[in-house]
Scaffold this active site. Sequence first.
Site, PDB file in Angstrom:
ATOM      1  N   GLU A  33      29.269  43.106  86.526  1.00  0.00           N
ATOM      2  CA  GLU A  33      27.991  42.664  86.725  1.00  0.00           C
ATOM      3  C   GLU A  33      27.012  42.593  85.658  1.00  0.00           C
ATOM      4  O   GLU A  33      26.226  41.574  85.525  1.00  0.00           O
ATOM      5  CB  GLU A  33      27.435  43.229  88.118  1.00  0.00           C
ATOM      6  CG  GLU A  33      28.192  42.772  89.300  1.00  0.00           C
ATOM      7  CD  GLU A  33      27.632  43.403  90.441  1.00  0.00           C
ATOM      8  OE1 GLU A  33      27.128  42.840  91.367  1.00  0.00           O
ATOM      9  OE2 GLU A  33      28.446  44.287  90.895  1.00  0.00           O
ATOM     10  N   ARG A  79      29.098  50.239 105.816  1.00  0.00           N
ATOM     11  CA  ARG A  79      28.438  49.472 106.683  1.00  0.00           C
ATOM     12  C   ARG A  79      29.532  48.713 107.674  1.00  0.00           C
ATOM     13  O   ARG A  79      30.470  48.519 107.249  1.00  0.00           O
ATOM     14  CB  ARG A  79      27.884  48.451 105.942  1.00  0.00           C
ATOM     15  CG  ARG A  79      26.459  48.794 105.229  1.00  0.00           C
ATOM     16  CD  ARG A  79      26.341  47.661 104.101  1.00  0.00           C
ATOM     17  NE  ARG A  79      26.372  48.158 102.866  1.00  0.00           N
ATOM     18  CZ  ARG A  79      26.313  47.269 101.540  1.00  0.00           C
ATOM     19  NH1 ARG A  79      26.103  45.877 101.724  1.00  0.00           N
ATOM     20  NH2 ARG A  79      26.560  47.660 100.458  1.00  0.00           N
ATOM     21  N   ASN A 127      19.258  47.437  86.503  1.00  0.00           N
ATOM     22  CA  ASN A 127      19.672  47.305  87.952  1.00  0.00           C
ATOM     23  C   ASN A 127      18.692  48.452  88.524  1.00  0.00           C
ATOM     24  O   ASN A 127      18.918  49.601  88.686  1.00  0.00           O
ATOM     25  CB  ASN A 127      21.074  47.243  88.213  1.00  0.00           C
ATOM     26  CG  ASN A 127      21.276  47.439  89.565  1.00  0.00           C
ATOM     27  OD1 ASN A 127      20.295  47.164  90.424  1.00  0.00           O
ATOM     28  ND2 ASN A 127      22.610  47.428  89.950  1.00  0.00           N
TER      29      ASN A 127
END
Length: 403
Positions: A388, A245, A7
Site C-alpha cells: 500500500e 470483525r 499512514n
Amino acid sequence: MKILVINSGSSSIKFQLLEMTDESVLALGLIERIGEKEGFIRCILHPETREKRTIERVELIADHKSGMHKAVGILTDSDTGVISSSADIKAVGHRVVHGGEAFHQPTLITDAVLAAIKQNIPLAPLHNPPNLDGILVAQNLFPGVPQIAVFDTAFHQSIPPHAFHYALPYELYEEQRIRKYGFHGTSHKYVANECAYQMGKSLERLNLITIHLGNGCSMTAIKNGRSVDTTLGLTPLEGLVMGTRSGDVDPAVHAYLARNCGMDIDSIDGMLNKESGLKGLCGMNDMRDIHDQIASGNERARLALEVQTYRNRKYVGAYLAVLGRVDAIVFTAGIGENDGVVRGKTLEGLEIFGISLDPVANNQRVKSPVLLSSKESRIQVWGIPTNEELAIARESKTVLEGC
Ligand code: AMP
C-alpha cells in the site's frame, strides 16, 4: 524524486520514504503508543541494502507532531540519515480512510479537501480524525511541499447504484449518505494492476476477483479494471470474517442484544468490531495461532477456519455471478499471501467453475507475484503481495506530475 508516505492512526504513525526514480525504499518506520508514558519509535534505514540499519527508541512521544518531528530527525541525521534535509522530500502522500462520495481519485490537499475529509468524520470516526492529524502535522513540518490524499474508498466509487445501495428508506441515503463505500481500495487496485502486468494484459480488459485477507478482510469484483462490488460497506465491518470483525450478520442482532442483553450501541459496536470474527469464534485472531491450535485438536479453532473460508467461498461464488467471465482471482495481504490452507479451502470444490489450484504452487508463502493455479485452470489464481505504501507513493507521484 523522494516521496514520504504517512499512514496516521489514533496512537501510531507508519511512514515510508521512497526514491521514486527506482521505487526503492530509503527508510520505513513506525511510531507507536503516542500520548502514552512510554512511546516507541522504530526506523529502518536503507532496508533493501547491505547498509540496512535499525534504530529503536523508547521515549515519551507527546503527540503526532512530536512523533513526526522525531522521525524526520532520524531521517535527516547528519551521521546516519538518508536525506540531508526535509527539503529533499518533494511530496507527502497520506492514507485517508474515508473519502465519502467526494473523491474518486487521489487528490492534492487544499483547504476544501481538508474540509471534505472533516465532513466525512461521522462515516469513519476512528480513522479520519487521526488521518487529518497526520496531514496537519506534515503541512506544518514540510511547508510548501505538496500533500496528497489517497483514499481507501476511491477505487470503489465506480460501484454502480444497484450494488452500493442498501434496501433502506431512500432518505437515509439522501440525508445521511448511508450506502456501501468499500475500503482497502488502494490494495485491491495495486494487486489488480500487478496481476494485469503479470498476465501481460491491459487491466481495462480484465475481470478479476481480488481477495485481501489480513487482519481486515475484503473481496472485490473488478470488471474491465473497475471495482463493481466489494464486501466492506458503509464501515469496514461488512462482508468477510476478519481477525476481530464479524463481517456479515443479521442486522437484527443489534436490536436483539439491546432488548434482551441490555447492551447499548457502543458496546454492541465495540463487540462487533473488536471481539468478533476469528477472535470471537475461538479467542485467537492470528491465523498462525489458529493453525497451531487446530493441530493440537482445538475444535473452536477449526470452526473459526471453517467459518472464515466458507464465507470467502460464498463471496467468490457471488462475484463469479456478478462478473460472468472471470480472468483471474488474486490473493493478497497477511493470510492471502502466506496461507495455502486458507487459499485452498476458499477455492475448494470450485473446479466446476474452472478454478483449480496447483497444490505444490499453493503450498508456499508468496514473496513476489506467483501463479498458484494448475495448468488446467480456466481462471488463473495468483498470489500477489500487496504494497500500500508503494501504491500511495505512485498515486502521489501521478498527482504531482499532473499539477
Ligand atoms: P495484515 O493485516 O495484512 O498485516 O495481516 C495480518 C494477519 O496475517 C495476521 O493477523 C495473521 O493472521 C496473518 N498472517 C501473517 N503471517 C502469516 C503466516 N505466515 N501464515 C498465516 N497467516 C499469517
